[in-house]
Design an enzyme around this catalytic site. Structure first.
Site, PDB file in Angstrom:
ATOM      1  N   SER A  35     -11.572   6.566  -5.333  1.00 43.38           N
ATOM      2  CA  SER A  35     -12.358   6.834  -6.383  1.00 43.38           C
ATOM      3  C   SER A  35     -14.540   7.231  -5.987  1.00 43.38           C
ATOM      4  O   SER A  35     -14.682   6.979  -5.028  1.00 43.38           O
ATOM      5  CB  SER A  35     -13.339   5.129  -7.123  1.00 43.38           C
ATOM      6  N   HIS A  66     -10.531   9.992 -11.889  1.00 47.95           N
ATOM      7  CA  HIS A  66     -10.099  10.627 -11.034  1.00 47.95           C
ATOM      8  C   HIS A  66      -9.648  11.700 -12.064  1.00 47.95           C
ATOM      9  O   HIS A  66      -9.543  11.554 -12.678  1.00 47.95           O
ATOM     10  CB  HIS A  66      -8.611   9.666 -10.656  1.00 47.95           C
ATOM     11  N   HIS A  88      -2.540   6.076  -9.162  1.00 51.87           N
ATOM     12  CA  HIS A  88      -2.118   4.668  -8.788  1.00 51.87           C
ATOM     13  C   HIS A  88      -1.240   3.505 -10.014  1.00 51.87           C
ATOM     14  O   HIS A  88      -0.824   3.758 -10.548  1.00 51.87           O
ATOM     15  CB  HIS A  88      -3.617   3.562  -9.190  1.00 51.87           C
ATOM     16  N   TYR A  90      -1.495   0.343 -10.659  1.00 52.78           N
ATOM     17  CA  TYR A  90      -1.690  -0.259 -12.068  1.00 52.78           C
ATOM     18  C   TYR A  90      -1.796   1.026 -13.055  1.00 52.78           C
ATOM     19  O   TYR A  90      -1.681   0.144 -14.027  1.00 52.78           O
ATOM     20  CB  TYR A  90      -3.338  -0.935 -11.907  1.00 52.78           C
ATOM     21  N   GLU A  91      -1.822   2.111 -13.170  1.00 56.34           N
ATOM     22  CA  GLU A  91      -1.414   2.939 -14.581  1.00 56.34           C
ATOM     23  C   GLU A  91      -0.387   2.739 -14.944  1.00 56.34           C
ATOM     24  O   GLU A  91      -0.645   3.160 -15.939  1.00 56.34           O
ATOM     25  CB  GLU A  91      -1.873   4.707 -14.310  1.00 56.34           C
ATOM     26  N   ALA A 118     -12.010   3.776  -1.807  1.00 58.97           N
ATOM     27  CA  ALA A 118     -13.610   2.975  -2.327  1.00 58.97           C
ATOM     28  C   ALA A 118     -12.397   2.240  -2.064  1.00 58.97           C
ATOM     29  O   ALA A 118     -11.261   1.466  -2.590  1.00 58.97           O
ATOM     30  CB  ALA A 118     -13.777   3.160  -3.111  1.00 58.97           C
ATOM     31  N   MET A 219      -7.249  -0.843  -4.065  1.00 56.06           N
ATOM     32  CA  MET A 219      -6.332  -0.951  -4.939  1.00 56.06           C
ATOM     33  C   MET A 219      -5.030   0.487  -4.675  1.00 56.06           C
ATOM     34  O   MET A 219      -4.435   1.093  -5.194  1.00 56.06           O
ATOM     35  CB  MET A 219      -6.133  -1.279  -6.048  1.00 56.06           C
ATOM     36  N   SER A 220      -5.558   1.148  -3.360  1.00 50.69           N
ATOM     37  CA  SER A 220      -4.434   2.307  -3.162  1.00 50.69           C
ATOM     38  C   SER A 220      -3.897   2.306  -1.817  1.00 50.69           C
ATOM     39  O   SER A 220      -3.506   1.690  -1.112  1.00 50.69           O
ATOM     40  CB  SER A 220      -5.374   3.550  -3.329  1.00 50.69           C
ATOM     41  N   ASN A 243     -18.780  -1.669  -1.628  1.00 52.03           N
ATOM     42  CA  ASN A 243     -19.686  -2.981  -2.550  1.00 52.03           C
ATOM     43  C   ASN A 243     -18.855  -3.848  -1.002  1.00 52.03           C
ATOM     44  O   ASN A 243     -17.642  -4.193   0.098  1.00 52.03           O
ATOM     45  CB  ASN A 243     -19.134  -3.680  -3.913  1.00 52.03           C
ATOM     46  N   HIS A 257     -16.445  -1.299 -11.381  1.00 56.59           N
ATOM     47  CA  HIS A 257     -16.011  -0.246 -10.901  1.00 56.59           C
ATOM     48  C   HIS A 257     -17.102   0.957 -11.768  1.00 56.59           C
ATOM     49  O   HIS A 257     -17.014   1.588 -10.095  1.00 56.59           O
ATOM     50  CB  HIS A 257     -14.987   0.289 -13.279  1.00 56.59           C
TER      51      HIS A 257
HETATM   52  N1  HPA Z   1     -11.761  -4.934  -4.591  1.00 55.37           N
HETATM   53  C1  HPA Z   1     -10.749  -3.810  -4.573  1.00 55.37           C
HETATM   54  N2  HPA Z   1     -10.769  -2.900  -4.747  1.00 55.37           N
HETATM   55  C2  HPA Z   1     -11.797  -1.735  -4.432  1.00 55.37           C
HETATM   56  C3  HPA Z   1     -12.814  -2.551  -4.584  1.00 55.37           C
HETATM   57  C4  HPA Z   1     -13.012  -4.020  -3.977  1.00 55.37           C
HETATM   58  O1  HPA Z   1     -14.101  -4.821  -4.387  1.00 55.37           O
HETATM   59  N3  HPA Z   1     -14.314  -1.639  -3.729  1.00 55.37           N
HETATM   60  C5  HPA Z   1     -13.133  -0.354  -4.005  1.00 55.37           C
HETATM   61  N4  HPA Z   1     -12.017  -1.218  -4.866  1.00 55.37           N
END
Ligand code: HPA
Length: 297
Positions: A35, A66, A88, A90-91, A118, A219-220, A243, A257
């Site tokens: 991301s 993406h 992903h 989740y898609e 990310a 998430m990947s 973050n 996001h």
């Molecule tokens: N959690 C899950 N996936 C993420 C995060 C997070 O804090 N930051 C970037 N991708």
């Protein structure tokens, strides 16, 4: 089993043939951009772009941030194939679909895969904007049954029981640390927890993941790393800590996001410098490294 849980070898081969027909160079290094990291493709020379929709059997990316294309070319003298925008779970795709690109890369002759993502920082010493080389992962969905290698084993790619003590190449991790040192870039090393998303973690989950030994959460990556390692590739994983994961329900801040994308963009120049340095010094792939793995013995 749903049909998309297991993809026949002909599909991987047809996808690989369609990509190969458009390449002028034989790529050896695959690079998956997470991301907000898409701008890295601007640094590729003699770039040839192949939109995902034009490749048979290829799942097409839908998420904001993406772009969804393969870009082939040269980066620091290495013939690379870059996946700009990943697929992903989740898609709504199966783990087999999520990891189809990795097997296609393998069929194209790629032996080294660099996975970027990310991630949220779990480790209290991390700051937003930091980079982390992945030492190992915790793949909760995989442990719960969503392992991408589920189903009849496809022996073309690797053995039935893939042994994952060294999923992330120790050689490439050492190289990444050395290059970061040389460039004066701070590079943490730690455990990436792979969740399926798309909801972010609750504060209680963040505390749990930290207690389990996680340093970053995203998430990947884990499914792709498993499939790549299974297929005999060298894998390097790098997380951009966009973050800090929030561990307290009384916290005032929120993760979004947009924040992840913005922080990803700020990290891009440093990550680009690190990746370029790694590619510049990348040792040739040694097939003996694969033959010496315990499951091949
Ligand atoms: N959690 C899950 N996936 C993420 C995060 C997070 O804090 N930051 C970037 N991708």
């Amino acid at each position: 089993m749903q049909s998309t849980d297991w993809i026949p070898e002909t599909h991987y081969r047809e996808a690989a043939a369609s990509v190969r027909a458009r390449l002028s160079l034989q790529p050896t290094v695959g690079l998956v951009l997470g991301s907000g990291l898409g701008p890295l493709v601007e640094e590729i020379q003699d770039a040839v772009s192949i939109p995902f929709q034009e490749i048979p059997h290829w799942p097409t990316a839908t998420v904001q941030g993406h772009a969804g294309q393969l870009v082939a070319g040269t980066l620091e003298g290495q013939p690379v194939l870059v996946m700009q925008g990943r697929i992903h779970f989740y898609e709504g795709y199966s783990m087999a679909q999520v990891t189809l690109p990795v097997r296609v890369m393998r069929l194209l002759g790629i032996d080294t895969l660099v996975l970027t993502n990310a991630a949220g920082g779990l480790n209290r010493s991390f700051r937003a904007g930091d980079l982390m080389v992945i030492e190992d992962h915790i793949f909760l969905a995989g442990m719960a049954g969503y392992n991408p290698l589920r189903g009849p084993n496809q022996g073309t790619f690797g053995p039935r029981f893939s042994i994952h003590t060294h999923t992330y190449s120790p050689q490439l991790r050492t190289l990444a640390r050395r290059v970061a040192d040389e460039l004066g870039i701070t590079l943490h090393e730690g455990v990436y927890v792979s969740l399926t998303g798309p909801s972010f973690e609750t504060p209680a989950e963040v505390r749990m993941l930290r207690a389990l030994g996680g340093d970053a959460v995203g998430m990947s990556t884990a499914a792709e790393a498993i499939v790549a390692y299974h297929a005999g590739m060298r894998v390097l994983g790098i997380s951009s800590i966009t973050n800090l994961a929030i561990d307290d329900t009384a916290a005032r801040e929120e993760v979004s996001h947009e924040e992840v994308l913005r922080a990803g963009r700020q990290i891009v120049p440093r990550l680009a410098a690190l990746l370029r340095g790694i590619l510049r010094q990348l040792p040739p792939f040694d097939p003996e490294e694969i033959e010496n793995r315990p499951e091949h013995g």
